[in-house]
Motif scaffolding. Structure first.
Motif, PDB file in Angstrom:
ATOM      1  N   ASP A 423       0.849  -1.183   0.000  1.00  0.00           N
ATOM      2  CA  ASP A 423       0.000   0.000   0.000  1.00  0.00           C
ATOM      3  C   ASP A 423       0.887   1.236   0.000  1.00  0.00           C
ATOM      4  O   ASP A 423       2.096   1.144  -0.231  1.00  0.00           O
ATOM      5  CB  ASP A 423      -0.960  -0.011   1.197  1.00  0.00           C
ATOM      6  N   ASP A 424       0.279   2.399   0.281  1.00  0.00           N
ATOM      7  CA  ASP A 424       1.039   3.648   0.183  1.00  0.00           C
ATOM      8  C   ASP A 424       1.971   3.886   1.364  1.00  0.00           C
ATOM      9  O   ASP A 424       2.583   4.945   1.457  1.00  0.00           O
ATOM     10  CB  ASP A 424       0.082   4.833   0.024  1.00  0.00           C
ATOM     11  N   SER A 425       2.069   2.932   2.301  1.00  0.00           N
ATOM     12  CA  SER A 425       3.045   3.052   3.396  1.00  0.00           C
ATOM     13  C   SER A 425       3.939   1.816   3.442  1.00  0.00           C
ATOM     14  O   SER A 425       4.365   1.387   4.503  1.00  0.00           O
ATOM     15  CB  SER A 425       2.329   3.238   4.737  1.00  0.00           C
ATOM     16  N   THR A 426       4.207   1.259   2.269  1.00  0.00           N
ATOM     17  CA  THR A 426       5.017   0.042   2.153  1.00  0.00           C
ATOM     18  C   THR A 426       6.339   0.372   1.461  1.00  0.00           C
ATOM     19  O   THR A 426       6.362   1.122   0.483  1.00  0.00           O
ATOM     20  CB  THR A 426       4.276  -1.032   1.357  1.00  0.00           C
ATOM     21  N   LEU A 427       7.425  -0.204   1.961  1.00  0.00           N
ATOM     22  CA  LEU A 427       8.742  -0.077   1.340  1.00  0.00           C
ATOM     23  C   LEU A 427       9.125  -1.432   0.757  1.00  0.00           C
ATOM     24  O   LEU A 427       9.207  -2.430   1.482  1.00  0.00           O
ATOM     25  CB  LEU A 427       9.791   0.366   2.365  1.00  0.00           C
ATOM     26  N   GLN A 457       0.692   2.730  -5.158  1.00  0.00           N
ATOM     27  CA  GLN A 457       1.464   3.857  -4.650  1.00  0.00           C
ATOM     28  C   GLN A 457       2.471   3.440  -3.573  1.00  0.00           C
ATOM     29  O   GLN A 457       2.703   4.143  -2.589  1.00  0.00           O
ATOM     30  CB  GLN A 457       0.542   4.955  -4.108  1.00  0.00           C
ATOM     31  N   ALA A 458       3.045   2.261  -3.784  1.00  0.00           N
ATOM     32  CA  ALA A 458       4.060   1.773  -2.853  1.00  0.00           C
ATOM     33  C   ALA A 458       5.398   2.460  -3.133  1.00  0.00           C
ATOM     34  O   ALA A 458       5.627   3.014  -4.211  1.00  0.00           O
ATOM     35  CB  ALA A 458       4.198   0.262  -2.977  1.00  0.00           C
ATOM     36  N   TYR A 459       6.283   2.404  -2.133  1.00  0.00           N
ATOM     37  CA  TYR A 459       7.639   2.927  -2.260  1.00  0.00           C
ATOM     38  C   TYR A 459       8.580   1.748  -2.459  1.00  0.00           C
ATOM     39  O   TYR A 459       8.302   0.634  -1.988  1.00  0.00           O
ATOM     40  CB  TYR A 459       8.050   3.704  -1.011  1.00  0.00           C
ATOM     41  N   GLY A 460       9.696   1.973  -3.138  1.00  0.00           N
ATOM     42  CA  GLY A 460      10.586   0.849  -3.333  1.00  0.00           C
ATOM     43  C   GLY A 460      11.939   1.218  -3.899  1.00  0.00           C
ATOM     44  O   GLY A 460      12.116   2.266  -4.521  1.00  0.00           O
ATOM     45  N   VAL A 461      12.907   0.322  -3.656  1.00  0.00           N
ATOM     46  CA  VAL A 461      14.234   0.371  -4.273  1.00  0.00           C
ATOM     47  C   VAL A 461      14.406  -0.951  -5.001  1.00  0.00           C
ATOM     48  O   VAL A 461      14.379  -2.029  -4.378  1.00  0.00           O
ATOM     49  CB  VAL A 461      15.349   0.564  -3.228  1.00  0.00           C
ATOM     50  N   ILE A 462      14.556  -0.898  -6.330  1.00  0.00           N
ATOM     51  CA  ILE A 462      14.579  -2.093  -7.168  1.00  0.00           C
ATOM     52  C   ILE A 462      15.823  -2.042  -8.044  1.00  0.00           C
ATOM     53  O   ILE A 462      16.108  -1.017  -8.669  1.00  0.00           O
ATOM     54  CB  ILE A 462      13.309  -2.179  -8.044  1.00  0.00           C
ATOM     55  N   THR A 463      16.567  -3.147  -8.080  1.00  0.00           N
ATOM     56  CA  THR A 463      17.741  -3.232  -8.957  1.00  0.00           C
ATOM     57  C   THR A 463      17.409  -4.142 -10.139  1.00  0.00           C
ATOM     58  O   THR A 463      16.681  -5.137  -9.981  1.00  0.00           O
ATOM     59  CB  THR A 463      18.966  -3.784  -8.199  1.00  0.00           C
ATOM     60  N   THR A 464      17.953  -3.831 -11.310  1.00  0.00           N
ATOM     61  CA  THR A 464      17.656  -4.621 -12.502  1.00  0.00           C
ATOM     62  C   THR A 464      18.688  -4.346 -13.592  1.00  0.00           C
ATOM     63  O   THR A 464      19.431  -3.347 -13.537  1.00  0.00           O
ATOM     64  CB  THR A 464      16.252  -4.294 -13.029  1.00  0.00           C
ATOM     65  N   HIS A 465      18.705  -5.256 -14.590  1.00  0.00           N
ATOM     66  CA  HIS A 465      19.478  -5.049 -15.815  1.00  0.00           C
ATOM     67  C   HIS A 465      18.563  -4.890 -17.023  1.00  0.00           C
ATOM     68  O   HIS A 465      19.051  -4.646 -18.125  1.00  0.00           O
ATOM     69  CB  HIS A 465      20.421  -6.241 -16.059  1.00  0.00           C
TER      70      HIS A 465
END
Length: 846
Positions: A423-427, A457-465
Motif C-alpha cells: 500500500d502507500d506506506s510500504t517499502l 502507490q508503494a515505495y521501493g528500491v529495485i535493482t535490474t538489468h
C-alpha cells in the motif's frame, strides 16, 4: 508487517543485534536486545531516539552517572514468592548492589534544573526522566542489607546477637584447639616422632597432625586420612577430639542462625517482589539504551527526527556493517544519497555487476529497519526520514527442494505476497527484479508487477538489468531511474549512486577487461545489433556527462556557499567596527567630560587663590572664558573628522598587547635615565639664597600656592616636606614661611577621600561578575577579557566567570592561554556541568 521471516538475516540486522549484545552490561540488556522489534509509530520511534540522544549527551557532560552494578537476580527474587525460601549470601549481595544502582540512576535522572515554587520543573534529560516515572526504589531494603552484609558480601558478626555469641565461642574453641595441638606437635617433634618442619593440617574440617606411617601408634588419636604415597597418615589427637566435635556443633549453629537471618529478611522482601521485578525492567532498559549509544558511537550514527509519513531523503548514508569491515582494512565506505518521496516513490537502480546495486538496496533496508527499531543510523545531519508500516524484501536465492520451488518460483511467491499487502506506506526492496527465467518473459512479468506497485502507490528500491524496466521508469510518474556509476577509463566501479538516468551494464567493457577474445566480443556485438551497442554507448556518455556537470554544479554551489559566508562575515565585521567606533567615541566623550570636571575644579581652586591674593577681576574673568571655550570644544567634537583616527586606534588594539611589555621596559629605562640626569642637574645647580633661614619643624608653603606643610628634614639645599599625608622632597628655595593651617583644610582633604570612596563603591555596585564573549573574534575577546579582569581587580572581586561557549574550543583555548600569563589570576576551571560546563571558565583572582 515485515516480510519474509528471514528479513533480518537478509539485510544483516542479526549482526547488529550481536554488536548490541556485546555492549550490554548484563543479561538484562541482552534479553532486551533479543526483544527489539520495529515500530510503525513515529512518536514511539522519536521517543526511542531521543533517549539515545540524551544518553550520549549525558555521557559527554557527566562522569558521575551510576553504571556500576547491573546484576540479574530476577530468578532469585521470584523464588522468594514461596514461603520459607531465602537468598544465599551471593544473591543477597548482588540484590543489594543492583537495587542501589537503580536507586542512584532514578535519583540522578530526577534532578531538575530549577526548583521554582509553583512552576513546572524542567529536567536536563526529559526523555530519560520519563522512564523513571513508575519505577519504585527500595533504599530501606538496601539499608537493611547493609546491617546483614559487610562490604565484601559476607554475613556480619553483628547481624544478630546469637550469631555474635556463636562466632565468639567458635573463635575461643579454635584458639584452644590450636594451642593444644601445637603443644602435642612440639612434644612429638622433641621425641622424634614428627619432622621439625611439620605443621598442623585440616582433614574433613578437623585439625590433624601428619605422622609417618611407622610411628602412627606412638600418638594416641584417630586416623582421618593418609597421603597418596601411603607414607604419611593424618592423626587427630585424642586430646582435641571433643573440642573438634564442639567446633562442628558451633559451625552448624552458625549456619542455622545465618539461614534464620536470611529467612527473616526474605519476609521483608516478599511483599515487594513484583515492584522489584518491575524495577529490573527499568535497569534492563537503561542497559539497552547504553548499548545503543555505544553502537551509535561505533558506526558514527545520529538520531534524526522521524516524520509520521513515508519519506526517505538521506544524505551521505553508509551501510554500518560495510563501514566497520572496510575500516578494519584501512579503507573507507562510499556514502550514498538516496531519495524516495511522494513524487518519486520507486527508484530503479541499474548498472554493472559488482557495482554496488545490492549494497545500495541493503543500505536502504538496514538503515530504515534500524531507524524503526530506535537505533542510530549512519546518515548525514541534513537528512530527513519517515516511517513505513510494511517493509518487504526479495533478495538472494530462495530455492527450496523440500517445497519444490525453483529460484524463479520463489521470486514469484514473494511478488505475490508483496502485491497482496502493498500500500502507500510500504517499502519494497527487490534485487535483480525479473531474473531467474527467460529474459523476455521475465522482463514482461516484472514490468507488469511494477505497474501494480505503482497503482498501489508503494515505495521501493529495485535493482535490474532489464531495458524495459528502465524505459518504464522514464514513462511513468512516481518512478525514477538511478545508476551506479562506473569509471570507463580505469574500468572500475565507483560505488556512487546517481539518480535521474539509467545506468549501463558495461557488459562489453567488462568482458574485454576480463580478457575474452576480441572475435567473441565482436560476434556478440553483431548478435545483439549495432543499435543496442550504440544506445548503450550513448547511455554511458549521458551518465558521464551528467557526472561531469553534477561535479561542476556542486563546485559552483560550494563556492557560492563560501562566498555567502564571506559576505556575511564581512557584514558582521562592518557592524562590529561601526559599533566599536561608536563605543570609542562614547568613551572618549566620557573621558573628556571627566577631564573637564577635574579641570574645572583646578581652575576654581586657582580662582580662589587669585581672589585670596586680591588679584584683579579681569584676570579671573579671562580664566573663566578660557574654561567655557574648552567646554565648547569638547562638546563640538566632529565625529566624521575623527573616523580615521578611530579606525587607526582600532587597528592598534591588536598590536597594543604585543608592544605592551616592550614599552614598559623602555619606559623603565627612560625613567631611570631621567632620574639620573635630574639628580646630576640638581647637584650641579647652585642653590639660590633663601629669603629666610629654614629649619626642621617650620611651617612652610610652596611659593605661589596656599597648601601648607611642615619640614621633616633638611639635607643641604634639599628639604623633605609633609603636606597632609603626602611626603615630598624639593629644593628649599621654593619654600617660604607660612602660618599654621586652618582647621577647615583637613576637612577638604577628607571630602576628596570620601568622594573617591563613594566613586569606587558605585563602580563596585555596577560591576557585573560575568562577561559574554561568544561570537567575538579571538583578538576582540582577549581585549574584552583584559579590561574585564582589570576592572575585577580594581573593585576587589575574587571570582568572575567568562562565557565563551564550546564550539570548536579555539576561543576557550585562547582565553585560558591569556589567563595563564596573568600573575594576578590564581586559578581557572570549567564551570559545573549543571551551570554550563566547558562553555564557561570560572576565574579565581589573587
Amino acid at each position: 508487517m515485515i516480510y519474509p521471516k528471514t528479513f533480518e538475516s537478509k539485510i544483516g540486522f542479526d549482526e547488529i543485534r550481536t554488536l548490541l549484545k556485546e555492549r550490554c552490561l548484563s543479561t538484562l540488556g541482552k534479553e532486551m536486545v533479543d526483544a527489539i522489534q520495529p515500530s510503525g509509530e513515529s512518536d514511539v520511534i522519536n521517543e526511542w531516539l531521543t533517549q539515545v540522544r540524551e544518553f550520549r549527551r549525558l555521557q559527554e557532560e557527566a562522569d558521575d552517572f551510576p553504571m556500576h552494578y547491573f546484576f540479574d537476580v530476577r530468578q532469585a527474587v521470584a523464588r522468594l514468592r514461596l514461603e520459607g525460601t531465602h537468598l544465599d549470601e551471593g544473591e543477597l549481595f548482588d540484590l543489594r548492589r543492583s537495587l542501589d544502582t537503580i536507586n542512584q540512576i532514578v535519583n540522578y535522572l530526577n534532578r531538575s534544573d530549577d526548583d521554582n515554587d509553583g512552576e513546572e520543573r524542567t529536567y536536563p534529560y526529559p526523555a530519560l526522566h520519563r522512564l523513571t516515572e513508575d519505577v519504585m526504589t527500595f533504599p530501606q531494603l538496601v539499608q537493611r542489607i547493609d546491617t546483614i552484609l559487610d562490604k565484601f558480601g559476607k554475613i556480619k558478626d553483628s547481624a544478630s546477637p546469637q550469631l555474635a555469641d556463636i562466632r565468639m565461642e567458635l573463635s575461643r574453641t579454635e584458639g584452644s584447639i590450636s594451642r593444644t595441638l601445637n603443644g602435642i606437635l612440639r612434644a612429638a617433634q622433641s621425641e622424634g616422632l614428627v619432622e621439625k618442619d611439620v605443621t598442623p593440617a585440616i582433614r574433613d574440617g578437623r585439625l590433624v597432625i601428619p605422622v609417618s606411617q611407622g610411628l602412627k601408634r606412638k600418638i594416641r588419636g584417630i586416623v582421618h586420612d593418609e597421603s597418596a604415597s601411603g607414607k604419611t597418615v593424618f592423626i587427630e589427637p585424642a586430646e582435641v577430639v571433643e573440642a573438634n566435635n564442639r567446633i562442628r556443633e558451633l559451625e552448624a549453629d552458625e549456619r542455622r542462625e545465618i539461614i534464620r537471618i536470611l529467612t527473616e529478611f526474605a519476609k521483608l522482601v516478599r511483599p515487594h517482589v513484583k515492584p522489584i521485578l518491575e524495577s529490573y525492567k527499568f535497569l534492563a532498559t537503561i542497559d539497552l539504551i547504553h548499548a545503543k549509544a555505544e553502537l551509535a558511537r561505533l558506526i558514527k550514527g545520529i538520531e534524526p527526527a522521524v516524520n509520521a509519513y513515508p519519506h526517505i531523503d538521506w544524505i551521505q548514508a553508509a551501510h554500518p556493517l560495510l563501514r566497520l569491515s572496510l575500516e578494519k582494512q584501512g579503507k573507507s565506505v562510499v556514502p550514498l544519497d538516496i531519495m524516495l518521496t511522494r513524487d518519486k516513490r520507486i527508484l530503479i537502480i541499474s548498472g554493472p555487476n559488482a557495482g554496488g546495486k545490492s549494497v545500495c538496496l541493503k543500505t536502504a533496508g538496514l538503515t530504515q529497519y534500524m531507524l524503526q527499531c530506535g537505533l542510530s543510523v549512519a546518515i548525514g545531519e541534513r537528512s530527513r526520514t519517515g516511517v513505513f508500516k510494511n517493509i518487504f524484501i526479495d533478495i538472494g536465492d530462495e530455492q527450496s527442494i523440500e517445497n519444490d520451488l525453483s529460484t524463479y518460483s520463489s521470486h514469484l511467491m514473494n511478488m505475490k505476497q508483496m502485491m497482496r499487502y502493498a500500500d502507500d506506506s510500504t517499502l519494497l526492496l527487490i534485487d535483480e527484479f525479473g531474473t531467474g527465467t527467460e529474459p523476455q518473459i521475465g522482463g514482461a512479468i516484472a514490468e507488469a508487477v511494477l505497474a501494480q506497485f505503482c497503482a498501489k502507490q508503494a515505495y521501493g528500491v529495485i535493482t535490474t538489468h532489464y531495458q524495459n524496466l528502465k524505459h518504464f521508469a522514464e514513462s511513468h510518474d512516481g518512478v525514477v531511474n538511478g545508476a551506479m556509476l562506473y569509471d570507463r577509463q580505469q574500468m572500475r566501479p565507483l560505488f556512487q549512486l546517481s539518480i535521474g538516468n539509467p545506468g549501463s551494464s558495461f557488459a562489453i567493457e567488462i568482458a574485454r577487461k576480463i580478457g575474452l577474445p576480441e572475435d567473441v566480443i565482436k560476434a556478440a556485438s553483431e548478435i545483439v545489433g549495432s543499435d543496442y551497442i550504440q544506445s548503450d554507448k550513448y547511455l554511458q556518455d549521458i551518465v558521464r556527462d551528467k557526472r561531469y556537470w553534477e561535479n561542476k554544479r556542486q563546485t559552483i554551489h560550494q563556492r557560492e556557499k563560501n562566498l555567502e559566508q564571506t559576505i556575511a562575515r564581512y557584514e558582521n565585521e562592518v557592524k562590529e567596527l561601526e559599533q566599536s567606533r561608536k563605543d570609542i567615541l562614547r568613551k572618549a566623550k566620557e573621558q573628556a567630560e571627566e577631564v573637564l570636571k577635574e579641570s574645572n575644579k583646578m581652575i576654581e581652586r586657582t580662582i580662589k587663590e587669585i581672589r585670596e591674593s586680591q588679584a584683579e577681576k579681569e584676570e579671573t574673568k579671562k580664566i573663566r572664558e578660557q574654561l567655557e571655550a574648552f567646554k565648547a570644544g569638547v562638546k563640538e567634537i566632529d565625529t566624521a573628522a575623527n573616523d580615521e583616527m578611530i579606525a587607526r586606534k582600532m587597528r592598534q588594539i591588536q598590536e597594543r598587547r604585543a608592544r605592551k611589555e616592550k614599552r614598559k621596559r623602555e619606559k623603565e629605562k627612560e625613567n631611570e635615565k631621567l632620574k639620573t640626569n635630574n639628580q646630576q642637574s640638581a647637584n650641579a645647580t647652585p642653590s639660590p639664597v633663601a629669603v629666610a633661614p629654614l629649619k626642621q619643624g617650620d611651617t612652610v608653603r610652596i611659593k605661589g600656592l596656599s597648601s601648607v606643610g611642615k619640614i621633616e628634614s633638611l639635607d643641604g639645599k634639599m628639604a623633605t616636606v609633609i603636606f597632609g599625608d603626602m611626603r615630598t622632597k624639593m629644593r628649599a628655595e621654593r619654600l617660604e614661611h607660612a602660618e599654621a593651617p586652618k582647621k577647615e583644610e583637613p576637612r577638604a582633604y577628607v571630602s576628596v577621600g570620601r568622594q573617591t570612596r563613594e566613586t569606587m563603591d558605585e563602580h563596585k555596585l555596577n560591576f557585573k561578575q560575568d562577561i559574554d564573549v561568544r561570537g567575538m573574534r579571538g583578538d576582540e575577546a582577549l581585549t574584552a577579557v583584559t579590561y574585564f579582569i582589570d576592572d575585577a581587580i580594581l573593585v576587589g572581586v575574587k571570582r568572575v566567570r567568562i562565557l565563551h561557549g564550546t564550539g570548536t574550543g579555539i576561543l576557550r583555548q585562547l582565553i585560558r592561554q591569556y589567563l595563564a600569563t596573568r600573575p594576578d589570576v590564581e586559578s581557572y576551571r570549567d564551570e559545573h556541568v549543571q551551570f554550563g560546563g566547558a562553555g564557561i571558565t570560572v576565574v579565581e583572582l589573587a
